[in-house]
Scaffold this active site. Structure first.
Site, PDB file in Angstrom:
ATOM      1  N   LYS A 110       0.832  -1.252  -0.170  1.00 21.78           N
ATOM      2  CA  LYS A 110       0.100  -0.079   0.056  1.00 21.78           C
ATOM      3  C   LYS A 110       1.052   1.209  -0.008  1.00 21.78           C
ATOM      4  O   LYS A 110       0.619   2.276  -0.609  1.00 21.78           O
ATOM      5  CB  LYS A 110      -1.056   0.070   1.276  1.00 21.78           C
ATOM      6  CG  LYS A 110      -1.937  -1.167   1.325  1.00 21.78           C
ATOM      7  CD  LYS A 110      -2.786  -1.145   2.654  1.00 21.78           C
ATOM      8  CE  LYS A 110      -2.217  -1.254   3.846  1.00 21.78           C
ATOM      9  NZ  LYS A 110      -1.312  -2.623   4.023  1.00 21.78           N
ATOM     10  N   THR A 111       1.849   1.282   0.993  1.00 20.81           N
ATOM     11  CA  THR A 111       2.707   2.585   1.010  1.00 20.81           C
ATOM     12  C   THR A 111       3.333   2.437  -0.138  1.00 20.81           C
ATOM     13  O   THR A 111       3.534   3.852  -0.751  1.00 20.81           O
ATOM     14  CB  THR A 111       3.751   2.305   2.270  1.00 20.81           C
ATOM     15  OG1 THR A 111       2.905   2.026   3.339  1.00 20.81           O
ATOM     16  CG2 THR A 111       4.523   3.484   2.519  1.00 20.81           C
ATOM     17  N   ASP A 127      -1.013   6.495   6.995  1.00 16.31           N
ATOM     18  CA  ASP A 127      -1.128   4.946   6.933  1.00 16.31           C
ATOM     19  C   ASP A 127      -1.844   4.538   8.031  1.00 16.31           C
ATOM     20  O   ASP A 127      -2.168   5.649   9.176  1.00 16.31           O
ATOM     21  CB  ASP A 127       0.561   4.568   7.059  1.00 16.31           C
ATOM     22  CG  ASP A 127       0.683   3.208   7.030  1.00 16.31           C
ATOM     23  OD1 ASP A 127      -0.290   2.403   6.462  1.00 16.31           O
ATOM     24  OD2 ASP A 127       1.810   2.425   7.165  1.00 16.31           O
ATOM     25  N   THR A 187      -5.464  -1.437   7.151  1.00 18.64           N
ATOM     26  CA  THR A 187      -5.738  -2.978   6.829  1.00 18.64           C
ATOM     27  C   THR A 187      -6.940  -3.428   7.483  1.00 18.64           C
ATOM     28  O   THR A 187      -7.603  -4.571   7.133  1.00 18.64           O
ATOM     29  CB  THR A 187      -4.689  -3.874   8.010  1.00 18.64           C
ATOM     30  OG1 THR A 187      -5.076  -3.108   9.292  1.00 18.64           O
ATOM     31  CG2 THR A 187      -3.442  -3.715   7.713  1.00 18.64           C
ATOM     32  N   ARG A 247       6.416  -8.158   1.958  1.00 19.32           N
ATOM     33  CA  ARG A 247       7.401  -8.003   2.880  1.00 19.32           C
ATOM     34  C   ARG A 247       7.912  -9.215   3.552  1.00 19.32           C
ATOM     35  O   ARG A 247       9.068  -9.093   3.822  1.00 19.32           O
ATOM     36  CB  ARG A 247       6.390  -7.128   4.018  1.00 19.32           C
ATOM     37  CG  ARG A 247       7.395  -6.780   5.253  1.00 19.32           C
ATOM     38  CD  ARG A 247       6.907  -5.780   6.012  1.00 19.32           C
ATOM     39  NE  ARG A 247       6.327  -4.565   5.554  1.00 19.32           N
ATOM     40  CZ  ARG A 247       5.382  -3.982   5.916  1.00 19.32           C
ATOM     41  NH1 ARG A 247       4.437  -4.361   6.391  1.00 19.32           N
ATOM     42  NH2 ARG A 247       5.299  -2.578   5.285  1.00 19.32           N
TER      43      ARG A 247
HETATM   44  P1  ADP Z   1       1.976  -1.922   3.277  1.00 18.17           P
HETATM   45  O1  ADP Z   1       2.241  -0.432   3.113  1.00 18.17           O
HETATM   46  O2  ADP Z   1       0.987  -2.623   2.513  1.00 18.17           O
HETATM   47  O3  ADP Z   1       2.148  -2.435   4.620  1.00 18.17           O
HETATM   48  P2  ADP Z   1       4.746  -1.778   1.740  1.00 18.17           P
HETATM   49  O4  ADP Z   1       4.251  -0.975   0.370  1.00 18.17           O
HETATM   50  O5  ADP Z   1       5.503  -0.971   2.903  1.00 18.17           O
HETATM   51  O6  ADP Z   1       3.382  -2.487   2.455  1.00 18.17           O
HETATM   52  O7  ADP Z   1       5.535  -3.047   1.259  1.00 18.17           O
HETATM   53  C1  ADP Z   1       6.337  -3.702   1.977  1.00 18.17           C
HETATM   54  C2  ADP Z   1       7.657  -4.224   1.159  1.00 18.17           C
HETATM   55  O8  ADP Z   1       7.211  -5.113   0.042  1.00 18.17           O
HETATM   56  C3  ADP Z   1       8.180  -2.901   0.302  1.00 18.17           C
HETATM   57  O9  ADP Z   1       9.273  -2.289   0.839  1.00 18.17           O
HETATM   58  C4  ADP Z   1       8.513  -3.638  -0.928  1.00 18.17           C
HETATM   59  O10 ADP Z   1       9.923  -3.983  -0.992  1.00 18.17           O
HETATM   60  C5  ADP Z   1       7.704  -4.718  -0.989  1.00 18.17           C
HETATM   61  N1  ADP Z   1       6.549  -4.818  -2.047  1.00 18.17           N
HETATM   62  C6  ADP Z   1       5.335  -4.675  -1.846  1.00 18.17           C
HETATM   63  N2  ADP Z   1       4.564  -4.569  -2.876  1.00 18.17           N
HETATM   64  C7  ADP Z   1       5.268  -4.872  -3.832  1.00 18.17           C
HETATM   65  C8  ADP Z   1       5.115  -5.111  -5.447  1.00 18.17           C
HETATM   66  N3  ADP Z   1       3.916  -5.170  -5.755  1.00 18.17           N
HETATM   67  N4  ADP Z   1       6.474  -5.379  -5.907  1.00 18.17           N
HETATM   68  C9  ADP Z   1       7.588  -5.534  -5.370  1.00 18.17           C
HETATM   69  N5  ADP Z   1       7.647  -5.433  -4.178  1.00 18.17           N
HETATM   70  C10 ADP Z   1       6.799  -5.150  -3.461  1.00 18.17           C
END
Ligand code: ADP
Length: 332
Positions: A63-64, A108, A157, A216
Site C-alpha cells: 500500500k505504501t 497510514d 488493514t 514484505r
Molecule cells: P504496506 O504499506 O501494505 O504494509 P509496503 O508498501 O510497505 O506494504 O510494502 C512492503 C515491502 O514489500 C516494500 O518495501 C517492497 O519492497 C515490497 N513490495 C510490496 N509490494 C510490492 C510489489 N507489488 N512489487 C514488489 N515489491 C513489493
C-alpha cells in the site's frame, strides 16, 4: 509505540532499499495498477490533482509503495503521517495548513485516526476548507481556512473500522489482494539482484511458498537466508540454506510461525476444534484480539486452516491434517 530494535531497524532499511520506485517494478495487482493509471492520466490530462484514494489490504502487500508511486507519477511531493499521529484536531490542522498545492498526504493506519479528529478531515477533503476552533466555551470562535488542491491517500488493514463518512470521501478505493506465488518469485528475484545475492531457482520456489503471499514477508525471509549463508560462509542461497533458515525460524511448509500453530492448536485442543469466541481465544493465547483478527487470522483463513463463523472460530479439517504431520515430522 513499537520499540525499534536493531534488527527491526535493519528490516526498515531493507524495506526502503527494496521498495519499487517505478511502476514496472511493482509486481502484480494488475487491476489496481490499471485503474490507478487511468485516474492518474485523467487527472494529469485535466491538469488537476488526483482524487483522494483509499488502499486497503493486509500489512506488507504494497500500500505504501503504491502511494509513493502515485506521487512519483503525478510528479508531486508526499507528506507521510499515520492514524495514531493524528490524535488531536490540532495535529491534522498543523499538517493541512502547511500543505503545498497538489501535494499528497499519505495517512497510514487510517483506521486509527481519532474519531473526533476525523471530522476536521471531512470538509478538508470535500471542499478544501479547514475549520478551526480557537478558544473554549462561549468565547470559542470558528475560523475557516481555504486549502490548496491536495490529495489524501489513506492506507488501512481494516476498512470496516473506518467511519462511513470518512470512507465516502475517497474518490476511489482499492483492495490489495494476496499475491500469486509467481509474483512473489519475481519479487524475490528482483530483491536478490538488488542485494547481490545468488539465489537458486529451487530456493526461490521454496521461499515463495512460505512467504504468506506477501512481499514484505518474502523480502524478510530472503534476508534471513542471506544472514544464514553469510554466517556459514556459503556463497549461494540454495534450497538447503532456505530449509535450514526456515527450521531455525520455526516456519513450516505453509509459512506458519509458532504463533499461528499455537492459535490453531489452542482451538483444537482446548476448545475441541471450536467454535470459540475471539475474546476467549485472545485470553487463552495471551494475545491481543486486534492482533489475532488483523495479523494472524486473515492468512490462516486464506490457506483454509481456519473458519470464522457467527458462533466463533473453527479449526478447518486442513488444520488437523497440517498440524498432525507437522508434529510428527520435521517442520519443513
Ligand atoms: P504496506 O504499506 O501494505 O504494509 P509496503 O508498501 O510497505 O506494504 O510494502 C512492503 C515491502 O514489500 C516494500 O518495501 C517492497 O519492497 C515490497 N513490495 C510490496 N509490494 C510490492 C510489489 N507489488 N512489487 C514488489 N515489491 C513489493
Amino acid at each position: 509505540m513499537k520499540k525499534i530494535t536493531n534488527s527491526n531497524k535493519d528490516d526498515q532499511n531493507l524495506e526502503l532499499t527494496l521498495r519499487p520506485t517505478k511502476w514496472n517494478e511493482y509486481v502484480g495487482q494488475e487491476n489496481v495498477k490499471a485503474n490507478l493509471r487511468l485516474i492518474i492520466d485523467a487527472a494529469k490530462g485535466r491538469n488537476e490533482n488526483c482524487d483522494h484514494l483509499l488502499f486497503y489490504g493486509q500489512a506488507g502487500l504494497g500500500k505504501t509503495t503504491l502511494a509513493y508511486l502515485v506521487g512519483k507519477e503525478m510528479g508531486v511531493n508526499i507528506r507521510s503521517t499515520s492514524g495514531p499521529a493524528l490524535e488531536r484536531a490540532g495535529d491534522v490542522a498543523a499538517i493541512l495548513s502547511n500543505i503545498e498545492p497538489n501535494e499528497i498526504l499519505f495517512i497510514d493506519e487510517a483506521h486509527r485516526i481519532n474519531k473526533m479528529t476525523e471530522e476536521i478531515l471531512y470538509p478538508a477533503m470535500e471542499s478544501r476548507k479547514l475549520h478551526l476552533i480557537v478558544g473554549k466555551g462561549p468565547s470559542a470562535r470558528t475560523f475557516s481556512l481555504d486549502l490548496p488542491p491536495f490529495t489524501i491517500i489513506a492506507a488501512t488493514t481494516r476498512t470496516n473500522l473506518l467511519s462511513g463518512p470518512l470512507r465516502s470521501r475517497f474518490g476511489a478505493t482499492f483492495r490489495l489482494d494476496y499475491y500469486q506465488n509467481e509474483d512473489i518469485e519475481k519479487i524475490l528475484e528482483r530483491s536478490a539482484k538488488i542485494l547481490g545475492i545468488e539465489l537458486t531457482p529451487e530456493a526461490t520456489t521454496v521461499l515463495a511458498k512460505v512467504s504468506r503471499f506477501t512481499p514484505r514477508v518474502a523480502n524478510r525471509l530472503l534476508k534471513r537466508a542471506r544472514d544464514f549463508a553469510q554466517v556459514n560462509k556459503l556463497k549461494n542461497i540454495d534450497e538447503k540454506v532456505v530449509h535450514e533458515t526456515l527450521k531455525l525460524l520455526k516456519i513450516d511448509s505453509l509459512g506458519l510461525e509458532e504463533t499461528d500453530r499455537q492459535l490453531l492448536l489452542t482451538i483444537i485442543k482446548k476448545f475441541n476444534g471450536g467454535p470459540v469466541g475471539l475474546k476467549t481465544l485472545g485470553a487463552s493465547l495471551n494475545e491481543e484480539v486486534g492482533t489475532i483478527e488483523e495479523v494472524l487470522e486473515p492468512f490462516l483463513m486464506k490457506v483454509g486452516l481456519l473458519n470464522r463463523t457467527p458462533a466463533g472460530r473453527i479449526a478447518a479439517p486442513l488444520a488437523y491434517k497440517h498440524l498432525g504431520t507437522a508434529e510428527k515430522r520435521s517442520l519443513v
